[in-house]
Design an enzyme around this catalytic site. Structure first.
Site, PDB file in Angstrom:
ATOM      1  N   ASP A 129       0.811  -1.221   0.000  1.00  0.00           N
ATOM      2  CA  ASP A 129       0.000   0.000   0.000  1.00  0.00           C
ATOM      3  C   ASP A 129       0.846   1.274   0.000  1.00  0.00           C
ATOM      4  O   ASP A 129       2.071   1.231   0.171  1.00  0.00           O
ATOM      5  CB  ASP A 129      -0.952  -0.005   1.213  1.00  0.00           C
ATOM      6  CG  ASP A 129      -0.257  -0.372   2.517  1.00  0.00           C
ATOM      7  OD1 ASP A 129       0.988  -0.377   2.560  1.00  0.00           O
ATOM      8  OD2 ASP A 129      -0.946  -0.660   3.505  1.00  0.00           O
ATOM      9  N   HIS A 135      -7.120  -4.404  10.097  1.00  0.00           N
ATOM     10  CA  HIS A 135      -6.835  -4.249   8.670  1.00  0.00           C
ATOM     11  C   HIS A 135      -5.537  -4.956   8.271  1.00  0.00           C
ATOM     12  O   HIS A 135      -4.633  -5.128   9.077  1.00  0.00           O
ATOM     13  CB  HIS A 135      -6.836  -2.774   8.232  1.00  0.00           C
ATOM     14  CG  HIS A 135      -5.702  -1.925   8.681  1.00  0.00           C
ATOM     15  ND1 HIS A 135      -5.861  -0.642   9.143  1.00  0.00           N
ATOM     16  CD2 HIS A 135      -4.352  -2.139   8.733  1.00  0.00           C
ATOM     17  CE1 HIS A 135      -4.684  -0.118   9.435  1.00  0.00           C
ATOM     18  NE2 HIS A 135      -3.762  -1.007   9.198  1.00  0.00           N
ATOM     19  N   ASP A 179      -7.500  -2.193  14.044  1.00  0.00           N
ATOM     20  CA  ASP A 179      -8.892  -2.475  13.650  1.00  0.00           C
ATOM     21  C   ASP A 179      -8.978  -3.755  12.806  1.00  0.00           C
ATOM     22  O   ASP A 179     -10.020  -4.057  12.237  1.00  0.00           O
ATOM     23  CB  ASP A 179      -9.498  -1.276  12.892  1.00  0.00           C
ATOM     24  CG  ASP A 179      -8.737  -0.956  11.601  1.00  0.00           C
ATOM     25  OD1 ASP A 179      -7.733  -1.642  11.298  1.00  0.00           O
ATOM     26  OD2 ASP A 179      -9.151  -0.018  10.890  1.00  0.00           O
ATOM     27  N   GLU A 206      -9.563  -1.765   5.098  1.00  0.00           N
ATOM     28  CA  GLU A 206     -10.205  -1.385   6.353  1.00  0.00           C
ATOM     29  C   GLU A 206     -11.503  -2.173   6.564  1.00  0.00           C
ATOM     30  O   GLU A 206     -12.070  -2.714   5.604  1.00  0.00           O
ATOM     31  CB  GLU A 206     -10.527   0.118   6.321  1.00  0.00           C
ATOM     32  CG  GLU A 206      -9.295   1.021   6.311  1.00  0.00           C
ATOM     33  CD  GLU A 206      -8.627   1.164   7.683  1.00  0.00           C
ATOM     34  OE1 GLU A 206      -8.658   0.209   8.483  1.00  0.00           O
ATOM     35  OE2 GLU A 206      -8.062   2.232   7.954  1.00  0.00           O
TER      36      GLU A 206
HETATM   37  C1  GLP Z   1      -0.317   0.467   8.569  1.00  0.00           C
HETATM   38  C2  GLP Z   1      -0.080  -0.415   7.349  1.00  0.00           C
HETATM   39  C3  GLP Z   1      -0.353  -1.861   7.633  1.00  0.00           C
HETATM   40  C4  GLP Z   1       0.287  -2.262   8.954  1.00  0.00           C
HETATM   41  C5  GLP Z   1      -0.321  -1.459  10.065  1.00  0.00           C
HETATM   42  C6  GLP Z   1       0.183  -1.833  11.443  1.00  0.00           C
HETATM   43  O1  GLP Z   1      -1.582   0.989   8.686  1.00  0.00           O
HETATM   44  N1  GLP Z   1      -0.849  -0.012   6.234  1.00  0.00           N
HETATM   45  O2  GLP Z   1       0.136  -2.656   6.570  1.00  0.00           O
HETATM   46  O3  GLP Z   1       0.100  -3.640   9.184  1.00  0.00           O
HETATM   47  O4  GLP Z   1       0.013  -0.111   9.798  1.00  0.00           O
HETATM   48  O5  GLP Z   1       1.310  -1.108  11.745  1.00  0.00           O
HETATM   49  P1  GLP Z   1       2.243  -1.321  12.994  1.00  0.00           P
HETATM   50  O6  GLP Z   1       3.070  -2.501  12.657  1.00  0.00           O
HETATM   51  O7  GLP Z   1       3.046  -0.065  13.071  1.00  0.00           O
HETATM   52  O8  GLP Z   1       1.364  -1.535  14.160  1.00  0.00           O
END
Ligand code: GLP
Length: 236
Positions: free
Chosen positions: A67, A138, A136, A143
Protein backbone atom coordinates in the site's frame (compact mmCIF):
# COMPACT_ATOMS: atom_id res chain seq x y z
CA UNK A 1 -2.85 -21.87 10.27
CA UNK A 2 0.50 -22.06 11.98
CA UNK A 3 0.33 -19.79 15.06
CA UNK A 4 3.70 -19.20 16.74
CA UNK A 5 3.89 -17.25 19.98
CA UNK A 6 7.27 -15.95 21.16
CA UNK A 7 8.27 -13.84 24.13
CA UNK A 8 10.14 -10.99 22.50
CA UNK A 9 10.04 -8.78 19.45
CA UNK A 10 13.65 -9.79 18.81
CA UNK A 11 12.64 -13.44 18.44
CA UNK A 12 9.72 -12.52 16.22
CA UNK A 13 11.98 -10.48 13.95
CA UNK A 14 14.58 -13.25 13.67
CA UNK A 15 12.02 -15.92 12.87
CA UNK A 16 10.22 -13.78 10.30
CA UNK A 17 13.51 -12.87 8.59
CA UNK A 18 14.54 -16.55 8.56
CA UNK A 19 11.31 -17.47 6.79
CA UNK A 20 11.76 -14.74 4.15
CA UNK A 21 15.44 -15.55 3.61
CA UNK A 22 14.57 -19.26 3.26
CA UNK A 23 12.03 -18.35 0.60
CA UNK A 24 14.68 -16.38 -1.32
CA UNK A 25 17.18 -19.23 -0.91
CA UNK A 26 14.71 -21.82 -2.22
CA UNK A 27 13.55 -19.62 -5.10
CA UNK A 28 16.05 -16.82 -5.84
CA UNK A 29 13.73 -15.21 -8.41
CA UNK A 30 10.72 -15.22 -6.10
CA UNK A 31 8.12 -12.49 -5.74
CA UNK A 32 7.89 -11.09 -2.23
CA UNK A 33 4.90 -9.13 -0.99
CA UNK A 34 6.15 -6.60 1.54
CA UNK A 35 4.56 -4.56 4.31
CA UNK A 36 5.24 -1.35 6.19
CA UNK A 37 4.43 -0.26 9.73
CA UNK A 38 6.64 -0.54 12.78
CA UNK A 39 6.26 -4.31 13.23
CA UNK A 40 8.28 -5.44 10.17
CA UNK A 41 11.19 -3.10 10.97
CA UNK A 42 13.05 -5.72 13.01
CA UNK A 43 12.40 -8.31 10.30
CA UNK A 44 13.94 -5.99 7.73
CA UNK A 45 16.99 -5.26 9.84
CA UNK A 46 17.55 -9.00 10.32
CA UNK A 47 17.28 -9.49 6.56
CA UNK A 48 19.89 -6.75 6.08
CA UNK A 49 22.17 -8.48 8.62
CA UNK A 50 21.86 -11.77 6.75
CA UNK A 51 22.60 -10.01 3.49
CA UNK A 52 25.69 -8.34 4.99
CA UNK A 53 26.86 -11.72 6.28
CA UNK A 54 26.68 -13.06 2.71
CA UNK A 55 23.88 -15.48 3.57
CA UNK A 56 21.35 -14.31 0.99
CA UNK A 57 21.24 -12.78 -2.47
CA UNK A 58 18.25 -10.60 -3.36
CA UNK A 59 19.43 -9.72 -6.88
CA UNK A 60 16.75 -11.79 -8.63
CA UNK A 61 13.89 -10.95 -6.28
CA UNK A 62 10.87 -8.87 -7.30
CA UNK A 63 8.82 -7.17 -4.59
CA UNK A 64 5.35 -5.69 -4.39
CA UNK A 65 4.37 -3.54 -1.46
CA UNK A 66 0.88 -3.65 -0.06
CA UNK A 67 0.00 0.00 0.00
CA UNK A 68 0.80 3.70 -0.15
CA UNK A 69 -0.74 6.89 1.17
CA UNK A 70 -2.61 8.94 -1.41
CA UNK A 71 -0.88 12.28 -1.98
CA UNK A 72 2.57 11.43 -0.57
CA UNK A 73 5.39 11.21 -3.07
CA UNK A 74 8.42 8.96 -2.87
CA UNK A 75 10.51 11.68 -1.22
CA UNK A 76 8.05 12.35 1.60
CA UNK A 77 9.56 10.79 4.68
CA UNK A 78 6.25 9.16 5.65
CA UNK A 79 5.53 7.66 2.26
CA UNK A 80 5.78 3.91 2.17
CA UNK A 81 8.12 4.06 -0.84
CA UNK A 82 10.49 6.15 1.28
CA UNK A 83 10.10 3.74 4.21
CA UNK A 84 11.00 0.76 2.04
CA UNK A 85 13.97 2.48 0.42
CA UNK A 86 15.31 3.57 3.79
CA UNK A 87 14.73 0.41 5.78
CA UNK A 88 15.36 -2.31 3.24
CA UNK A 89 15.89 -1.66 -0.46
CA UNK A 90 18.92 0.64 -0.14
CA UNK A 91 20.58 -1.83 2.24
CA UNK A 92 20.36 -5.03 0.19
CA UNK A 93 21.10 -5.91 -3.43
CA UNK A 94 17.52 -6.02 -4.68
CA UNK A 95 17.25 -4.19 -8.02
CA UNK A 96 15.40 -0.93 -7.46
CA UNK A 97 13.44 -1.36 -10.72
CA UNK A 98 12.12 -4.67 -9.43
CA UNK A 99 10.62 -3.09 -6.31
CA UNK A 100 7.02 -1.99 -6.77
CA UNK A 101 4.96 0.21 -4.47
CA UNK A 102 1.58 1.61 -5.56
CA UNK A 103 1.88 5.22 -6.68
CA UNK A 104 -0.15 7.41 -4.34
CA UNK A 105 0.48 10.40 -6.60
CA UNK A 106 -1.01 8.80 -9.74
CA UNK A 107 -3.39 11.10 -11.60
CA UNK A 108 -5.82 8.26 -12.12
CA UNK A 109 -5.75 6.15 -8.98
CA UNK A 110 -8.33 3.69 -10.26
CA UNK A 111 -6.19 2.98 -13.32
CA UNK A 112 -3.12 2.77 -11.08
CA UNK A 113 -4.88 0.07 -9.04
CA UNK A 114 -5.83 -1.93 -12.13
CA UNK A 115 -2.29 -1.64 -13.48
CA UNK A 116 -0.84 -2.76 -10.15
CA UNK A 117 -2.98 -5.92 -10.20
CA UNK A 118 -2.02 -6.61 -13.82
CA UNK A 119 1.63 -6.22 -12.92
CA UNK A 120 1.41 -8.64 -9.99
CA UNK A 121 -0.41 -11.08 -12.26
CA UNK A 122 2.27 -10.73 -14.97
CA UNK A 123 4.90 -11.88 -12.46
CA UNK A 124 2.79 -14.95 -11.68
CA UNK A 125 1.50 -13.64 -8.35
CA UNK A 126 3.23 -13.41 -4.99
CA UNK A 127 5.23 -16.29 -3.53
CA UNK A 128 5.42 -15.03 0.04
CA UNK A 129 3.35 -12.16 1.41
CA UNK A 130 4.45 -10.46 4.62
CA UNK A 131 1.64 -8.77 6.57
CA UNK A 132 1.20 -6.74 9.71
CA UNK A 133 -2.21 -6.14 11.27
CA UNK A 134 -3.84 -2.84 12.19
CA UNK A 135 -5.58 -2.36 15.53
CA UNK A 136 -8.89 -2.47 13.65
CA UNK A 137 -7.89 -5.75 11.99
CA UNK A 138 -6.84 -4.25 8.67
CA UNK A 139 -4.25 -5.86 6.42
CA UNK A 140 -2.52 -3.53 3.99
CA UNK A 141 -5.07 -0.74 4.18
CA UNK A 142 -8.07 -3.03 3.69
CA UNK A 143 -10.21 -1.39 6.35
CA UNK A 144 -13.27 -2.90 8.07
CA UNK A 145 -16.19 -2.79 5.66
CA UNK A 146 -19.41 -4.59 4.72
CA UNK A 147 -17.54 -6.52 2.04
CA UNK A 148 -14.03 -7.70 1.26
CA UNK A 149 -12.61 -5.82 -1.74
CA UNK A 150 -10.77 -8.01 -4.21
CA UNK A 151 -8.87 -5.51 -6.33
CA UNK A 152 -6.24 -2.88 -5.55
CA UNK A 153 -8.36 0.10 -4.54
CA UNK A 154 -8.57 3.44 -2.80
CA UNK A 155 -9.31 3.05 0.90
CA UNK A 156 -10.78 5.71 3.17
CA UNK A 157 -8.76 5.35 6.34
CA UNK A 158 -10.63 4.67 9.57
CA UNK A 159 -10.38 7.21 12.37
CA UNK A 160 -8.63 4.57 14.49
CA UNK A 161 -6.04 4.03 11.73
CA UNK A 162 -5.44 7.76 11.35
CA UNK A 163 -5.02 8.06 15.11
CA UNK A 164 -2.68 5.05 15.30
CA UNK A 165 -0.54 6.22 12.39
CA UNK A 166 -0.42 9.86 13.58
CA UNK A 167 2.55 8.88 15.76
CA UNK A 168 4.68 9.06 12.63
CA UNK A 169 3.44 12.51 11.57
CA UNK A 170 3.68 15.96 13.20
CA UNK A 171 -0.01 15.86 14.00
CA UNK A 172 -3.15 13.86 13.31
CA UNK A 173 -4.29 16.30 10.65
CA UNK A 174 -1.16 15.58 8.61
CA UNK A 175 -2.09 11.91 8.19
CA UNK A 176 -3.54 11.32 4.70
CA UNK A 177 -7.20 10.30 4.77
CA UNK A 178 -6.86 7.89 1.87
CA UNK A 179 -4.50 5.18 0.71
CA UNK A 180 -4.17 2.91 -2.26
CA UNK A 181 -3.99 -0.70 -1.15
CA UNK A 182 -3.63 -4.14 -2.64
CA UNK A 183 -6.97 -5.90 -2.33
CA UNK A 184 -7.75 -9.33 -0.95
CA UNK A 185 -7.36 -11.14 -4.28
CA UNK A 186 -3.62 -10.60 -4.68
CA UNK A 187 -3.07 -11.18 -0.95
CA UNK A 188 -5.08 -14.40 -0.88
CA UNK A 189 -3.48 -15.68 -4.09
CA UNK A 190 -0.03 -15.45 -2.50
CA UNK A 191 1.35 -18.96 -2.14
CA UNK A 192 2.40 -18.36 1.45
CA UNK A 193 1.46 -15.69 3.97
CA UNK A 194 3.47 -14.57 7.00
CA UNK A 195 1.71 -12.26 9.44
CA UNK A 196 3.66 -10.57 12.22
CA UNK A 197 2.14 -8.82 15.25
CA UNK A 198 3.61 -7.74 18.53
CA UNK A 199 2.54 -6.53 21.92
CA UNK A 200 -0.56 -6.74 24.08
CA UNK A 201 -2.32 -4.11 21.99
CA UNK A 202 -2.52 -6.48 19.03
CA UNK A 203 -3.39 -9.75 20.79
CA UNK A 204 -7.18 -9.33 20.94
CA UNK A 205 -7.66 -8.26 17.36
CA UNK A 206 -5.22 -10.92 16.15
CA UNK A 207 -7.05 -13.70 17.96
CA UNK A 208 -10.43 -12.43 16.77
CA UNK A 209 -9.04 -12.59 13.24
CA UNK A 210 -7.64 -16.09 13.68
CA UNK A 211 -10.39 -17.71 15.74
CA UNK A 212 -13.50 -15.59 15.21
CA UNK A 213 -15.99 -15.61 12.36
CA UNK A 214 -14.76 -14.64 8.90
CA UNK A 215 -16.12 -11.13 8.72
CA UNK A 216 -15.13 -8.17 6.49
CA UNK A 217 -15.45 -5.99 9.61
CA UNK A 218 -12.26 -7.84 10.72
CA UNK A 219 -10.42 -7.85 7.39
CA UNK A 220 -7.59 -10.16 8.52
CA UNK A 221 -10.16 -12.89 9.28
CA UNK A 222 -10.20 -13.75 5.56
CA UNK A 223 -6.77 -15.34 6.12
CA UNK A 224 -8.55 -18.29 7.75
CA UNK A 225 -9.45 -19.35 4.20
CA UNK A 226 -5.83 -19.41 3.05
CA UNK A 227 -4.07 -22.82 3.05
CA UNK A 228 -0.60 -21.63 4.10
CA UNK A 229 -0.52 -18.90 6.74
CA UNK A 230 2.07 -18.51 9.47
CA UNK A 231 1.34 -16.00 12.22
CA UNK A 232 4.11 -14.93 14.58
CA UNK A 233 3.01 -13.01 17.66
CA UNK A 234 5.42 -11.69 20.25
CA UNK A 235 4.20 -10.85 23.73
CA UNK A 236 6.32 -7.72 23.93
C1 GLP B 1 -0.32 0.47 8.57
C2 GLP B 1 -0.08 -0.41 7.35
C3 GLP B 1 -0.35 -1.86 7.63
C4 GLP B 1 0.29 -2.26 8.95
C5 GLP B 1 -0.32 -1.46 10.06
C6 GLP B 1 0.18 -1.83 11.44
O1 GLP B 1 -1.58 0.99 8.69
N1 GLP B 1 -0.85 -0.01 6.23
O2 GLP B 1 0.14 -2.66 6.57
O3 GLP B 1 0.10 -3.64 9.18
O4 GLP B 1 0.01 -0.11 9.80
O5 GLP B 1 1.31 -1.11 11.75
P1 GLP B 1 2.24 -1.32 12.99
O6 GLP B 1 3.07 -2.50 12.66
O7 GLP B 1 3.05 -0.07 13.07
O8 GLP B 1 1.36 -1.53 14.16
Amino acid sequence: MNYIIVDTYKELSKKAANIIVSQVTLKPNCVLGLATGSTPLGTYSNMVEKYNAGDVDFSKVTSFNLDEYVGLDSLHNQSYRYFMNENLFSKINIKKEKTFVPNGMAENLIEEGKEYDRLIESFGGIDLQLLGIGIDGHIGFNEPDKVFTAETHIAELDDSTIKANSRFFNSEKDVPKQAITMGMKSIMRAKKILLVANGKGKKDILEKAIYGPIDPMIPASILQLHPDVTVIFSKE
